[in-house]
Write a protein that holds these residues in place. Structure first.
Motif, PDB file in Angstrom:
ATOM      1  N   THR A 161       0.810  -1.216   0.000  1.00 11.18           N
ATOM      2  CA  THR A 161       0.000   0.000   0.000  1.00 11.18           C
ATOM      3  C   THR A 161       0.846   1.270   0.000  1.00 11.18           C
ATOM      4  O   THR A 161       0.290   2.371   0.003  1.00 11.18           O
ATOM      5  CB  THR A 161      -0.945   0.014   1.216  1.00 11.18           C
ATOM      6  N   GLY A 162       2.166   1.125  -0.016  1.00 14.20           N
ATOM      7  CA  GLY A 162       3.043   2.286  -0.099  1.00 14.20           C
ATOM      8  C   GLY A 162       3.312   2.671  -1.543  1.00 14.20           C
ATOM      9  O   GLY A 162       2.864   2.022  -2.485  1.00 14.20           O
ATOM     10  N   PRO A 163       4.069   3.735  -1.759  1.00  8.97           N
ATOM     11  CA  PRO A 163       4.373   4.158  -3.127  1.00  8.97           C
ATOM     12  C   PRO A 163       5.294   3.157  -3.812  1.00  8.97           C
ATOM     13  O   PRO A 163       6.130   2.519  -3.159  1.00  8.97           O
ATOM     14  CB  PRO A 163       5.073   5.507  -2.931  1.00  8.97           C
ATOM     15  N   PRO A 164       5.138   2.964  -5.129  1.00  7.89           N
ATOM     16  CA  PRO A 164       6.037   2.049  -5.842  1.00  7.89           C
ATOM     17  C   PRO A 164       7.462   2.579  -5.857  1.00  7.89           C
ATOM     18  O   PRO A 164       7.694   3.795  -5.864  1.00  7.89           O
ATOM     19  CB  PRO A 164       5.448   1.993  -7.253  1.00  7.89           C
ATOM     20  N   ARG A 165       8.413   1.659  -5.857  1.00 11.03           N
ATOM     21  CA  ARG A 165       9.824   2.029  -5.922  1.00 11.03           C
ATOM     22  C   ARG A 165      10.248   2.175  -7.382  1.00 11.03           C
ATOM     23  O   ARG A 165       9.670   1.555  -8.271  1.00 11.03           O
ATOM     24  CB  ARG A 165      10.670   0.960  -5.228  1.00 11.03           C
ATOM     25  N   SER A 189       2.946  -1.455 -14.822  1.00 11.43           N
ATOM     26  CA  SER A 189       2.016  -2.544 -15.122  1.00 11.43           C
ATOM     27  C   SER A 189       1.250  -2.902 -13.861  1.00 11.43           C
ATOM     28  O   SER A 189       1.631  -2.527 -12.748  1.00 11.43           O
ATOM     29  CB  SER A 189       2.792  -3.765 -15.629  1.00 11.43           C
ATOM     30  N   ASP A 190       0.140  -3.620 -14.056  1.00 13.72           N
ATOM     31  CA  ASP A 190      -0.585  -4.220 -12.930  1.00 13.72           C
ATOM     32  C   ASP A 190      -0.890  -3.201 -11.841  1.00 13.72           C
ATOM     33  O   ASP A 190      -0.621  -3.426 -10.660  1.00 13.72           O
ATOM     34  CB  ASP A 190       0.218  -5.393 -12.372  1.00 13.72           C
ATOM     35  N   ALA A 379       2.797  -2.088 -10.195  1.00 10.91           N
ATOM     36  CA  ALA A 379       2.696  -1.025  -9.198  1.00 10.91           C
ATOM     37  C   ALA A 379       1.592  -1.272  -8.185  1.00 10.91           C
ATOM     38  O   ALA A 379       1.500  -0.544  -7.193  1.00 10.91           O
ATOM     39  CB  ALA A 379       2.459   0.326  -9.898  1.00 10.91           C
ATOM     40  N   GLY A 380       0.762  -2.271  -8.418  1.00 11.66           N
ATOM     41  CA  GLY A 380      -0.342  -2.538  -7.504  1.00 11.66           C
ATOM     42  C   GLY A 380      -0.285  -3.947  -6.958  1.00 11.66           C
ATOM     43  O   GLY A 380       0.783  -4.554  -6.845  1.00 11.66           O
ATOM     44  N   PRO A 392       6.305  -3.117  -5.062  1.00 13.16           N
ATOM     45  CA  PRO A 392       5.713  -2.478  -6.235  1.00 13.16           C
ATOM     46  C   PRO A 392       6.747  -1.600  -6.939  1.00 13.16           C
ATOM     47  O   PRO A 392       7.597  -0.989  -6.289  1.00 13.16           O
ATOM     48  CB  PRO A 392       4.567  -1.647  -5.656  1.00 13.16           C
ATOM     49  N   GLN A 393       6.651  -1.539  -8.261  1.00 12.51           N
ATOM     50  CA  GLN A 393       7.681  -0.852  -9.042  1.00 12.51           C
ATOM     51  C   GLN A 393       7.079   0.024 -10.139  1.00 12.51           C
ATOM     52  O   GLN A 393       6.024  -0.282 -10.692  1.00 12.51           O
ATOM     53  CB  GLN A 393       8.602  -1.865  -9.738  1.00 12.51           C
TER      54      GLN A 393
END
Length: 403
Positions: A161-165, A189-190, A379-380, A392-393
């Motif tokens: 649930t944090g920001p993607p890296r 993606s995703d 990312a999700g 997440p990326q």
């Protein structure tokens, strides 16, 4: 129906095992065991209700508790299974009977047993030390598994649930024009916008994408998990994505569960160009996109020949394809780089080991039938809002011209 029956059977067997290890083995017969049994049964029912109901737009209020239990269930299963052999060894060693007491010498008389008064009931025989030791081991294993599963799940929720890296990768290309040297492609993606994510999910991802100052942004499928009517407002922040040369989109398998035709129109309204088995030329670079492999079941199959055939082979081509395995179909067309998602990097380790059975690359860079493939973690999240071992990326690929 057969698939659903198999899933229900697996869920039932998992909960039977959890009941055995967490309730039957740790509690003596009585009220506590009956309460524990009822809880396990209720949780077992919660899983299919969540998986089926949420996907069909019902019982949304069960999303968080239902999916969190799915994650806890998974890590309880993994931890308890890993403890089986140590537990068996400890039980056998600890329960091994002691050496017999030495026999009494000649002339000694055994101590007489006290006589029981007439009409009284005999005292119950005390439990053997072996049974008590098994109970201690079972409770210790259950406590350890519970704390481990809760800790891993809590960490996974915070990660998911944090920001993607930002994941960076440099890709040399022999045919890349000098003018395109250093081109940055932001690959996401995703995203899986859904009932659990709200609008802040898309906002976080948009901020991260915009922070990298990308030349191109490629959204490679599974953007949503619901219809435009349900989720259009949650996806609205994606309209703020910034890129110098455009933002492009291809379908993933989840678009086909969510009304893909409406979403094709919606992403265009959000400022993304859908690539529907087609390609565009960008300053000497071809960017192509194919529909997801799952589109074949919905009359919207990928067409690699249409997207990649009949082009100038002197130009390099980057292919957007949701699933890494699509590279096997793209290989005959001389693709210089395929960018994909779909795998989530496994999302919840050690599930990544199973993903590898279906997809040739789970995360990062690989080569599939001669096609260089880069797979972003996404990312999700799908299902449980949990990511373990696969953060997440947003991936930034920098293209570099070779000699």
């Amino acid at each position: 129906m057969l698939f659903v029956a198999v899933i229900l059977l697996v869920i039932g067997l998992i909960h039977l095992y959890l009941w055995k290890r967490l309730v039957h083995d740790t509690l003596r017969p009585g009220t506590a065991r009956r309460i524990g049994t009822a809880i396990i049964v209720a949780l077992g029912v919660l899983v299919p209700v969540t998986l089926i109901g949420v996907r069909n737009g019902y019982v949304q209020w069960l999303s968080w508790p239902g999916y969190l239990w799915v994650a806890l269930m998974f890590y309880l299963l993994v931890t308890l299974a890993a403890l089986e052999i140590p537990r068996l060894l400890a039980t056998r060693l600890w329960a091994r009977p002691k050496e017999p007491e030495p026999e009494q010498g000649p002339g000694t008389q055994p101590e007489p047993k006290p006589e029981r008064a007439p009409g009284t009931q005999p005292e119950p025989a005390p439990e053997t030390p072996a049974i008590e030791r098994r109970l201690v081991l079972a409770r210790g294993a259950a406590i350890f598994a519970g704390l481990t599963a809760a800790g891993i799940t809590g960490y996974g929720v915070r990660t998911a649930t944090g920001p993607p890296r930002i994941d960076r990768f440099t890709m040399p290309m022999r045919k890349l024009p000098r003018a395109m040297d250093g081109t940055r492609i932001a690959v996401v993606s995703d995203i899986h916008i859904g009932p659990l994510t709200g609008v802040d999910h898309a906002r976080r991802i948009t901020r991260v994408i915009n922070s990298v100052n990308a030349d191109l942004v490629c959204v490679v499928g599974d953007m949503v998990d619901g219809t435009v009517a349900q989720l259009g407002r949650f996806a609205a922040p994606l309209a703020e994505i910034e890129s110098r040369r455009g933002t492009f989109f291809v379908t993933g398998n989840h678009e086909y569960y969510s009304g893909y035709a409406e979403w094709i129109d919606e992403v265009a309204e959000l400022g993304m160009r859908p690539l529907r088995n087609e390609r565009v030329e960008i300053a000497g670079l071809d960017l192509a996109g194919v529909n997801d492999l799952g589109g074949a079941e919905h009359g919207d199959a990928p067409d690699f020949a249409r997207a990649l055939g009949d082009r100038d082979p002197a130009r390099p081509v980057v292919l957007m394809a949701h699933q890494p395995v699509a590279a096997r179909d793209a290989a005959p067309f001389g693709v210089d780089l395929q960018i994909s998602g779909h795998t989530h990097g496994g999302q919840m380790a050690p599930f990544n080991l199973l993903v590898r059975l279906e997809q040739p690359v789970v995360s990062g860079f690989g080569n599939v039938d001669g096609v260089p493939v880069y797979v972003t973690n996404g990312a999700g999240y799908w299902g449980p809002p949990v990511r373990v071992g696969a953060p997440p990326q947003v991936t930034v690929i920098e293209l570099r011209a070779e000699n």
